[in-house]
Design a protein around this motif. Structure first.
Motif, PDB file in Angstrom:
ATOM      1  N   CYS A   6      30.653 -18.358 -56.167  1.00 15.04           N
ATOM      2  CA  CYS A   6      29.974 -19.679 -56.312  1.00 15.04           C
ATOM      3  C   CYS A   6      31.107 -20.662 -56.511  1.00 15.04           C
ATOM      4  O   CYS A   6      31.077 -21.695 -55.737  1.00 15.04           O
ATOM      5  CB  CYS A   6      28.905 -19.798 -57.122  1.00 15.04           C
ATOM      6  N   LYS A  36      22.756 -22.817 -52.015  1.00 18.89           N
ATOM      7  CA  LYS A  36      22.345 -21.913 -52.990  1.00 18.89           C
ATOM      8  C   LYS A  36      23.422 -21.010 -53.594  1.00 18.89           C
ATOM      9  O   LYS A  36      23.521 -20.635 -54.555  1.00 18.89           O
ATOM     10  CB  LYS A  36      21.336 -20.994 -52.535  1.00 18.89           C
ATOM     11  N   TRP A  37      24.343 -20.728 -52.551  1.00 20.28           N
ATOM     12  CA  TRP A  37      25.380 -19.781 -52.932  1.00 20.28           C
ATOM     13  C   TRP A  37      26.380 -20.398 -54.001  1.00 20.28           C
ATOM     14  O   TRP A  37      26.906 -20.040 -54.966  1.00 20.28           O
ATOM     15  CB  TRP A  37      26.472 -19.351 -51.928  1.00 20.28           C
ATOM     16  N   ARG A  39      25.284 -22.885 -55.761  1.00 23.32           N
ATOM     17  CA  ARG A  39      24.446 -23.157 -57.229  1.00 23.32           C
ATOM     18  C   ARG A  39      24.499 -21.945 -57.972  1.00 23.32           C
ATOM     19  O   ARG A  39      23.936 -21.784 -58.999  1.00 23.32           O
ATOM     20  CB  ARG A  39      23.109 -23.774 -57.117  1.00 23.32           C
ATOM     21  N   ASN A  40      25.077 -20.846 -57.365  1.00 25.12           N
ATOM     22  CA  ASN A  40      24.943 -19.378 -57.890  1.00 25.12           C
ATOM     23  C   ASN A  40      23.498 -18.883 -58.126  1.00 25.12           C
ATOM     24  O   ASN A  40      22.933 -18.054 -58.955  1.00 25.12           O
ATOM     25  CB  ASN A  40      25.382 -19.591 -59.279  1.00 25.12           C
ATOM     26  N   GLU A  41      22.733 -19.250 -57.050  1.00 25.97           N
ATOM     27  CA  GLU A  41      21.381 -18.621 -57.008  1.00 25.97           C
ATOM     28  C   GLU A  41      21.204 -17.647 -55.723  1.00 25.97           C
ATOM     29  O   GLU A  41      20.045 -17.155 -55.672  1.00 25.97           O
ATOM     30  CB  GLU A  41      20.508 -19.974 -56.526  1.00 25.97           C
ATOM     31  N   GLY A  42      22.261 -17.029 -55.369  1.00 25.01           N
ATOM     32  CA  GLY A  42      22.313 -16.063 -54.556  1.00 25.01           C
ATOM     33  C   GLY A  42      23.526 -15.776 -53.961  1.00 25.01           C
ATOM     34  O   GLY A  42      24.700 -16.617 -54.136  1.00 25.01           O
TER      35      GLY A  42
END
Length: 353
Positions: A6, A36-37, A39-42
């Protein structure tokens, strides 16, 4: 192993100067997925990693952060090799190690810093290379990797060696004065045990600064040998008051002061005081090698630890070896045949490896 994709995605995108939309369009996916990547959400699908790496002209390992970890491990190994050579005073091989590291990692600031310190400044070619490296560190240092102060210090001393005092002064004037430092400010901000630990560290640093100023005063001033002895003894008293006999790293300083006192007594042809202070110098030089790691015992320093690696790194050599070399100076010829002088040399030889 930490996966830092991320942070890397954000960094590479900003370095390239593009937007999330640009990357999304290149990959043929939604902007929301990129967001999302970052934001470290996936994480990206594994099949997309080579394409993302190619887009930013980096390896997949670099994209995942694995390359950075491996790079750090290799650089740390160079540092350990250089440290082993520093322990025996092998300056030639220290320079070779850092030159090899620089060839492999030409843009790593820690490597540039190591190579800068390893370069000698006693010839114009190396001095000019040191200046270029120091200027590069000043220009490229970041909040995370800040080598600015050390680089400025190197510039000051290197320009001084080249005889350009005015430029040296210009750089020196960019540094803070004694009272406006991180250490002094932190003393006011911290409370309780944290404050005590910081204050003890400050006291150690200030005592060391007095030592450095005192020996420079003795060197630069038009003093008689007896007056220089008074200056050196003053520094010794300060170390004695602060450390109460448990000097740790600072045996490296006290051995030097006792040697300087012996040196002046030798100039005065005072046999007894020359031998006495040489013996004390040897005792303290050996303790730089034999004193175990641990906490200081003085009430003024007992929140601080000392380590042998600190001594080796700063003195860049074995103190017993240095003292043996200094005892070969011509001024000691008048006492060289004295049995006590020979005994001091024999004792030092056991540790001078």
């Amino acid at each position: 192993m930490d996966i830092t994709i991320c942070e890397n995605l954000k960094k590479y995108r900003k370095d390239k100067g593009n937007t999330q939309e640009d990357l999304a369009e290149y990959l043929g996916i939604s902007i929301q997925a990129i967001s999302k990547w970052e934001r470290n959400e996936g994480f990206p699908d594994i099949t997309l990693l080579p394409k993302i790496a190619a887009y930013y002209n980096v390896s997949v390992d670099d994209l995942l952060g694995v390359g950075r970890i491996r790079r750090r491990e290799k650089i740390d190994e160079y540092g350990k090799r250089a440290f082993r050579y520093a322990n025996v005073g092998d300056t030639e091989n220290i320079l070779k190690v850092w030159r090899e590291a620089l060839q492999e990692f030409p843009n790593d600031l820690s490597v540039i810093n190591g190579y800068m310190y390893a370069l000698p400044d006693d010839n114009e070619k190396d001095a000019n290379e040191k200046i270029k490296l120091a200027e590069r560190l000043i220009n490229e240092s970041t909040d995370e990797e800040n080598y600015t102060t050390g680089a400025i210090q190197n510039l000051c001393y290197t320009y001084m060696k080249l005889g350009d005092i005015e430029t040296a002064k210009k750089y020196a004037n960019t540094l803070p004065n004694y009272m406006v430092t991180q250490n002094q400010i932190m003393m006011s901000l911290l409370k309780g045990e944290e404050a005590v630990k910081q204050i003890q560290y400050n006291l150690m640093m200030m005592t060391d600064e007095i030592y450095l100023n005192a020996i420079n005063m003795a060197h630069e001033g038009n003093y008689k040998p007896s007056e220089k002895i008074r200056i050196y003894e003053y520094s010794l008293k300060l170390f004695e008051l602060l450390f109460e006999g448990d000097y740790g790293f600072y045996y490296d300083r006290t051995y030097d002061l006792y040697y300087k006192i012996a040196d002046k007594y030798a100039q005065m042809r005072d046999l007894e005081n020359t031998i006495k202070n040489l013996a004390l110098s040897a005792e303290h030089a050996i303790k730089t090698i034999t004193t175990p790691d641990g906490a200081y015992s003085s009430i003024f320093t007992n929140r601080q630890d000392h380590k042998k690696e600190d001594i080796s790194t700063n003195s860049m050599d074995n103190s017993a070896k240095w003292l043996l070399k200094d005892m070969q100076e011509e001024m000691f010829d008048f006492c060289r045949d004295d049995d006590r002088f020979k005994a001091i040399a024999e004792n030092l030889q056991k540790y001078a490896n």
